[in-house]
Motif scaffolding. Structure first.
Motif: not given
Length: 179
Positions: A13-18
């Motif tokens: 998953p894209h890191y930005e969501q974390f």
């Protein structure tokens, strides 16, 4: 004939969501950071938003109980946000200043070593030696434990001329990429 959208094997998953909301909001807009003490720093955004980082050492080989405990502390004080550095330090990302002192007290009470920020030693990275390898020449984990016992004050309180990063490999193969 079109194939249905695949649900697996599409990569991470894209890191930005974390990211914590304050980091996501200010991505690329950080004005400066300040080391407050050996285990605490604050990042200040152009708009005035702040996020505090409390860093603790980890033993690298973590039990599920330790991971659960670290996660519970992050849930309690940080909205669940933490990160592991490339040197296996744990950083708790705190967006509410009122949680800075309580998290430090709880971490100390639970026996965590706070420090490693600024001109100090950070966790020593190492290959896993006898824990995972059938042909290791030495046990890096034991050697690193002995080293950090001697260098403990340089993680927690004493300053050095600059940051110090140490690495130990069990043999010349350097399978852990400890260069």
């Amino acid at each position: 004939m079109s194939l249905p959208q695949r649900k697996t094997d599409i990569g991470p998953p894209h890191y930005e969501q974390f990211l914590p909301p304050v980091i996501k909001k200010n991505l690329g807009k950080w004005k400066y950071h300040e080391v407050i003490n050996p285990g605490l720093m604050v990042h200040v955004a152009e708009g005035g938003d702040k996020i505090w980082t409390v860093r603790v050492a980890s033993p690298r080989i973590l039990s599920t109980d330790t991971i659960r405990e670290i996660s519970d502390i992050a849930d309690k004080f940080c909205g669940g946000y933490l990160r592991f550095t490339s040197r296996n330090n744990v950083e708790f990302l705190i967006s509410d200043e009122k949680n800075v002192e309580p998290i430090q007290k709880e971490l100390k009470a639970k026996g965590y070593t706070i420090g490693g920020i600024g001109p100090r030693i950070s966790n020593v990275i190492h290959t896993q030696g006898w824990v995972h390898c059938h042909s290791a020449c030495t046990d890096a984990s034991g050697l690193v434990k002995a080293m950090m016992d001697e260098l403990y004050d340089y993680f927690t309180t004493k300053e050095l001329p600059n940051k110090v990063r140490l690495a130990v490999a069990c043999c010349v193969n350097m399978c852990g990429a400890v260069h």
